[in-house]
Design a protein around this motif. Structure first.
Motif, PDB file in Angstrom:
ATOM      1  N   TYR A   1      -2.872   5.665   5.252  1.00 17.48           N
ATOM      2  CA  TYR A   1      -2.427   4.285   5.103  1.00 17.48           C
ATOM      3  C   TYR A   1      -3.487   3.319   5.636  1.00 17.48           C
ATOM      4  CZ  TYR A   1       0.846   0.305   5.526  1.00 17.48           C
ATOM      5  OH  TYR A   1       1.462  -0.904   5.433  1.00 17.48           O
ATOM      6  N   ARG A   2      -3.966   3.598   6.846  1.00 16.70           N
ATOM      7  CA  ARG A   2      -4.981   2.729   7.425  1.00 16.70           C
ATOM      8  C   ARG A   2      -6.261   2.753   6.579  1.00 16.70           C
ATOM      9  NH1 ARG A   2      -8.822   0.676  11.751  1.00 16.70           N
ATOM     10  NH2 ARG A   2     -10.497   0.804  10.259  1.00 16.70           N
TER      11      ARG A   2
ATOM     12  N   LYS B   1      -5.825   0.776   3.514  1.00 14.61           N
ATOM     13  CA  LYS B   1      -5.559  -0.637   3.787  1.00 14.61           C
ATOM     14  C   LYS B   1      -6.779  -1.361   4.357  1.00 14.61           C
ATOM     15  CE  LYS B   1      -1.487  -3.226   4.829  1.00 14.61           C
ATOM     16  NZ  LYS B   1      -0.192  -3.329   5.441  1.00 14.61           N
TER      17      LYS B   1
ATOM     18  N   PHE C   1       2.859   5.871   1.654  1.00 11.88           N
ATOM     19  CA  PHE C   1       2.182   6.886   2.467  1.00 11.88           C
ATOM     20  C   PHE C   1       3.129   7.424   3.527  1.00 11.88           C
ATOM     21  CE2 PHE C   1      -0.941   3.874   0.991  1.00 11.88           C
ATOM     22  CZ  PHE C   1      -2.003   4.665   0.576  1.00 11.88           C
TER      23      PHE C   1
ATOM     24  N   LEU D   1       0.246  -1.369  -0.864  1.00 11.90           N
ATOM     25  CA  LEU D   1       0.236  -0.195   0.009  1.00 11.90           C
ATOM     26  C   LEU D   1       1.350  -0.338   1.044  1.00 11.90           C
ATOM     27  CD1 LEU D   1      -3.600  -0.398   0.677  1.00 11.90           C
ATOM     28  CD2 LEU D   1      -2.502   1.091  -0.995  1.00 11.90           C
TER      29      LEU D   1
ATOM     30  N   HIS E   1       3.736   1.964   4.202  1.00  8.95           N
ATOM     31  CA  HIS E   1       4.092   3.208   4.897  1.00  8.95           C
ATOM     32  C   HIS E   1       5.573   3.477   4.652  1.00  8.95           C
ATOM     33  CE1 HIS E   1       5.029   5.843   8.446  1.00  8.95           C
ATOM     34  NE2 HIS E   1       3.934   6.416   7.978  1.00  8.95           N
TER      35      HIS E   1
END
Lengths: 429, 380
Positions: free
Chosen positions: B222-223, B226, B216, B239, B241
């Motif tokens: 991302y959050r 996740k 991401f 996942l 970043h």
């Protein structure tokens, strides 16, 4: 079966317990990790709510304890092993080298002035003063014996040359002592919480944000500034001071409990500032005012009415710094007026949580006793055995078993001494 | 969820009313009418209607500054999220900015039959795949590009730079033609029905590509993947970043930086920093570029201040005040501000264009900076 007693910790509680036991005719070994007895009380300027000079009321007790014929004071020493049971404990004590013969040293201090390397932070004065590689722990230290910091010492030999008593021994070895005791009293006190992890308050980042224990040394006549409130950034007296309560206490991210003395010591510290400097403006940021003890509420009322201390009900959100003046700036929600405000002051004092002393876990393991969830010593029963640890024959008193002030720690120490004598009597010693 | 349940769920009953939240809140500092403490108190005292009707709950940036500092661990961010969902049911909502176009777009994304032209930006020099191990999730960048060109923000540069960087280290990432917005803003404004649809669509699409790792460039995506998708859908891919991915590649010696003589400062996005605890990887990557001086702002890392508004809601003069203060802090540190979130870039760039001008700060995205340090900057 022996009736000697080991007391661990030479603060006011350990000293009191030792004196009481010795007064009963029992032999006491008092083990203290620091090179002098006295503990945290020796570092305080005044006591609350009476305003007594702390060292002035403690020093006679320190001397009485040290010079008592029934008390063997072992400083710079640690308990390393305990075996056996109540009435019959075998205890290993490590006496760390201070590189000075305690019997020979007269405490004259000639060696201290002869040391050419004076740039180490002085532990007792909270690093607000530098000390040399050879030093007396503090002015009123008991025993008044110098000590060498061998980690930094370059062995130039100046101290050895100047010492008439021939007391300095740079090759002194650690010594292991084994003693035999019937009961053990633990009174190892507390440490001040390091607030540098609470980033929003800027301790360590802003020079004029200090801790309450640092403030105690600053405001103390025998402290590094002779009692002048010289703030760290420019050594000038600030016009105003803000005390912030509950820094790291009543905070589930750090220590959930109330440290129990901060509302009162902040009140005392604000009064002291006003007594030293009549134009000083004092603010105390509190979460809830806990003035529960004898004379406490009256003390707070006097602080408000006679000393113009302003109490603000708020836990500040953040402290920033004015880049020019280095004044700390407090951002807070005034919960009474419901306004977010900014207050610039000359000095911020963080009233940090008081936490179980460093090494308490190791000590508990050595003693074979349990700690509670906040890492204070667990007591056998709060109602019926408030001074007994989880192991028979080992008693706990003072701050190491939970937050309390000096008089309460002394009360417990006297209780623990009596309880130790009782345990020994029951065992038929 | 009733307010009583919200209080229980977020442990708001532990509130000491100490005011640390409000004393910390960047909004409360400029907007006297907004106080996290008083918002919680309304719930505790049973003023349900007043709370749900309070526009303030839509102003919260959910930046976690107060949550992280709360001595009682009250999860105010979650409190706000639940309160918004409840308010929405009651018919209240925040002020959608940009004419509500962004929230409409997000809702449209829930349609499984939606046809998007998402890959128009992928020029010939960018190598992407249809299937593969590594997938790059672009998020809303193609839409932002269209909407925010007028304030000088070319959001797609972030996507292009990310693909270029990945290509340079030998990766031809999967980029999906039918990817959906991650649903972050729907989730935070209480539209959980559409959020769930989107979460399931996205995860299904990613599964179809065979990807094992999803990269991401947007901290919000991302959050969301996740922490928030897991409530609705199972995922079997990793996942990461882009900053974390690159920090790892630097350790493996797979990245060659040229030199960039420039002092920069770095804006911690609230989602990447406080929400996910990613502070070091972006700093590590930036500092690895030769010639770059990374100078921290007064408020950085855990203390970082958010970009002023979130979820395209309640962007107002208070947001602008926060943004301008932040830009001043950035300017005091360096002339160039690196952002690692497309929304930080948009919001702070927008504040630069406001009627009362402030000192120029160059705002550059993290991936764009890295690409140019790798000598990939000037390609179209």
């Amino acid at each position: 079966m022996v009736d000697d007693v080991l007391v661990i910790g030479g603060g006011v509680a350990g000293i009191q317990a030792s004196i009481d036991l010795a007064g009963r005719g029992l032999k006491v070994y008092l083990v203290e990790r620091f090179p002098s007895i006295g503990g945290k009380m020796a570092q305080l300027d005044k006591t609350f709510p009476t305003g007594d000079c702390s060292i002035c009321i403690l020093a006679p007790k320190m001397m009485e304890c040290f010079s008592h014929e029934n008390i063997d004071v072992l400083t710079h020493a640690e308990v390393k092993g305990v075996s056996g049971n109540a009435g019959d404990f075998r205890v290993k004590i490590l006496k760390k080298p201070r590189y000075v013969d305690e019997e020979k040293c007269t405490g004259c201090g000639d060696c201290v002035s002869a040391c050419p390397y004076i740039n180490l932070p002085d532990e007792f004065d909270m690093a607000l003063r530098s000390r040399g590689n050879i030093f007396i722990p503090f002015l009123q230290a008991v025993p008044r014996v110098v000590m060498v910091d061998r980690e930094h010492c370059v062995k130039c030999g100046n101290c050895q040359v100047i010492c008439d008593a021939g007391a300095i021994d740079l090759y002194q070895k650690p010594e292991e002592i084994e003693i035999h005791v019937g009961a053990i009293i633990v009174a190892c006190g507390f440490d001040s919480f390091d607030p540098s992890g609470i980033k929003e308050y800027g301790y360590g980042r802003y020079k004029n944000v200090i801790t309450a224990l640092e403030y105690e040394r600053l405001v103390c006549a025998s402290g590094p500034t002779g009692g002048h409130l010289d703030r760290p950034s420019d050594k000038k007296t600030p016009n105003s001071i803000a005390f912030i309560q509950c820094v790291g206490s009543r905070d589930v991210n750090h220590n959930p409990y109330c440290s129990s003395v901060c509302c009162m010591h902040a009140t005392k510290e604000a009064i002291l500032a006003k007594e030293h400097y009549p134009s000083m403006e004092n603010y105390i940021f509190y979460t809830d005012m806990r003035a529960f003890g004898k004379g406490f509420q009256e003390y707070v009322d006097r602080a408000k009415n006679e000393y113009e201390v302003r109490y603000i009900r708020s836990k500040p959100g953040e402290i920033t710094e004015d880049k020019e003046t280095k004044n700390p700036v407090i951002w807070y929600d005034d919960t009474v007026t419901r306004q977010v405000k900014r207050l610039e002051v000359g000095l911020v004092v963080l009233c940090t949580a008081l936490v179980p002393s460093k090494g308490i876990k190791e000590l508990a393991d050595v003693l074979g006793v349990e700690l509670d969830k906040n890492r204070f010593f667990k007591i056998a029963d709060p109602l019926y055995a408030p001074l007994d640890s989880s192991r028979e024959g080992i008693l706990v008193c003072g701050y190491c078993q939970g937050p309390k002030d000096i008089p309460e720690a002394v009360t417990q120490a006297k209780g623990a001494a009596a309880r130790a004598a009782e345990v020994l009597a029951c065992l038929g010693a | 969820m009733s307010l009583e349940n919200i209080v229980n769920e977020t442990k708001a009953y532990y509130c000491l009313e100490c005011g640390k939240c409000t004393g910390s809140c960047p909004i409360s500092r400029v907007n006297k009418g907004y106080s996290p403490r008083l918002t919680v108190e309304k719930a505790l005292l049973g003023f349900d209607k007043e709370l749900l009707a309070d526009g303030g709950i839509w102003s919260c940036m959910t930046c976690n500054l107060c949550k992280d500092r709360c001595p009682s661990n009250v999860d105010y961010t979650k409190f706000i999220r639940y309160a918004r969902a409840e308010a929405l049911k009651t018919g209240y909502t925040g002020n959608c900015t940009h004419g509500g176009v962004l929230s409409s777009l997000m809702r449209i994304m829930g349609n499984p039959n939606l046809k998007q032209d998402r890959l128009g930006w992928v020029s010939d020099n960018l190598k992407i795949s249809e299937k593969g191990d590594i997938l790059y999730f672009t998020g809303c960048l193609p839409y932002f590009e269209t909407l925010f060109k007028d304030i000088g923000v070319n959001s797609l540069d972030i996507a292009r730079s990310t693909v270029k960087i990945l290509n340079r280290i030998g990766i031809k990432p999967v980029v999906m033609p039918d990817e959906r917005c991650c649903g972050h803003d729907l989730f935070w404004t209480g539209d959980l029905e559409n959020f769930e649809k989107i979460a399931k669509l996205n995860v299904g699409l990613i599964r179809g590509t065979g990807a094992k790792k999803v990269i991401f460039s947007c901290p919000e995506c991302y959050r969301t993947f996740k922490q928030d998708y897991s409530e609705y859908v199972d995922m079997d891919f990793e996942l990461v970043h882009i900053s974390e991915f690159l920090a790892e590649k630097i350790d493996e010696g797979k990245i060659d930086f040229g030199s960039l003589e420039e002092d920069v400062t770095y804006q911690d996005p609230c989602r990447l920093g406080r929400h996910l605890g990613v502070y070091d990887p972006p700093r590590k990557v930036i500092s690895s570029i030769q010639g770059i001086g990374l100078i921290e702002m007064e408020h950085s890392r855990e203390r970082s201040i958010c970009c002023g508004t979130s979820t395209w809601t309640n962007c107002d003069r208070f947001s602008e005040q926060i943004q301008k203060e932040r830009l001043k802090e950035a300017k005091a540190a360096a002339d160039t501000l690196i952002t690692a979130c497309p929304k930080c870039q948009i919001h702070l760039s927008c504040a630069m264009k406001s009627k009362t001008p402030i000192d120029e700060v160059k705002i550059k995205d993290f991936s764009v900076l890295v690409a140019s340090a790798m000598g990939l900057g000037d390609d179209p």
